[in-house]
Write a protein that holds these residues in place. Structure first.
Motif, PDB file in Angstrom:
ATOM      1  N   THR A  93       0.807  -1.274  -0.072  1.00 36.16           N
ATOM      2  CA  THR A  93      -0.030   0.100  -0.153  1.00 36.16           C
ATOM      3  C   THR A  93       0.775   1.192  -0.194  1.00 36.16           C
ATOM      4  OG1 THR A  93      -1.565  -1.247   1.285  1.00 36.16           O
ATOM      5  CG2 THR A  93      -1.856   1.123   1.269  1.00 36.16           C
ATOM      6  N   ASP A 103       0.779  -6.609   2.899  1.00 39.62           N
ATOM      7  CA  ASP A 103      -0.317  -6.389   2.998  1.00 39.62           C
ATOM      8  C   ASP A 103      -1.059  -5.828   4.178  1.00 39.62           C
ATOM      9  OD1 ASP A 103      -0.891  -7.076   0.241  1.00 39.62           O
ATOM     10  OD2 ASP A 103      -1.170  -9.118   0.652  1.00 39.62           O
ATOM     11  N   LYS A 118      -5.157  -1.846   7.395  1.00 45.77           N
ATOM     12  CA  LYS A 118      -5.303  -0.875   6.070  1.00 45.77           C
ATOM     13  C   LYS A 118      -5.423   0.430   6.434  1.00 45.77           C
ATOM     14  CE  LYS A 118      -6.402  -4.637   3.884  1.00 45.77           C
ATOM     15  NZ  LYS A 118      -5.468  -5.104   2.940  1.00 45.77           N
TER      16      LYS A 118
END
Length: 230
Positions: A93, A103, A118
């Motif tokens: 990301t 991830d 995230k």
């Protein structure tokens, strides 16, 4: 004449040799800086292999890839240890500043909130922003209606009062209530400065005072009879 030519040739030859030696020494110093901390190194690509405890970090310099041996991977990369070599791998990301794996992010760049690995531009429903994270556990009811306006328990007799409203908290996670939004709010409100019935009461007081004043004037007055009598 010949000895002069020979001397000039010797001077030129010595200058060339000194220049070559200087270039070799300079190249040697540059290579030592490039290969600092490496087990294997290339003058064009830097470190190729690092000691056991260091990580090999490869980044692009123009058209070439350059390797360095680091104790910790830089921002945007995470370290992977292997049998032969430890490497720095880039986070998947682009909004992630530090990640645990490709991830799973551990810290987001400024302007983003971290939630379950995230990086998000805003926190999802059921969570609230706290520092640079989105935390769960603060489920709130709707606000109640505003209370009646009062001042020290009185609803009149003052120019300003206060009123409040509240909501309930249902915690579903382990977070402390101190990081949840406020459960009550207070605002100023206008009151009736004169309470009902206060005007009539004042009017009665003023009427009594006026009547008493009139009776006092009457009792102090003197009536004069006309001189001719009746």
């Amino acid at each position: 004449m010949h000895w002069r030519v020979f001397a000039l040739f010797s001077l030129i030859n010595n200058a060339v040799m000194l220049s070559q030696t200087s270039r070799k020494l300079s190249a040697s110093r540059d290579l030592s800086e490039v290969c600092k901390g490496c087990l294997e190194c290339s003058g064009d690509n830097g470190c190729l292999k690092c000691p056991e405890k260091l990580f090999l970090f490869i980044h692009r310099e123009g058209m070439r890839h350059h390797g360095s041996c680091l104790h910790a991977c830089p921002a945007g990369y995470y370290g992977v240890r292997g049998q032969d070599i430890n490497r720095c791998i880039k986070c998947k990301t682009p909004d992630c500043e530090r990640c645990f794996s490709k991830d799973f992010c551990m810290k987001c760049k400024e302007g983003f909130q971290l939630f379950k690995g995230k990086c998000l531009t805003s926190c999802p429903e059921g969570t609230i922003p706290h520092l640079m994270d989105c935390i769960e556990g603060c489920v709130l009811s709707e606000w109640s209606e505003w209370s009646s306006c009062s001042h020290n328990g009185l609803s009149c007799g003052h120019r300003w009062g206060v009123q409040t409203r509240s909501r309930e908290l249902s915690r579903t996670g382990p977070e402390e209530p101190s990081v949840c939004p406020a459960l009550s709010e207070t605002q100023n409100c206008r009151l009736r400065k004169r309470c009902p019935g206060e005007k009539r009461k004042n009017e009665r007081k003023n009427g009594k005072k006026k009547g008493k004043r009139q009776r006092t004037l009457q009792s102090n007055s003197t009536v004069t009879e006309p001189p001719w009598g009746t």
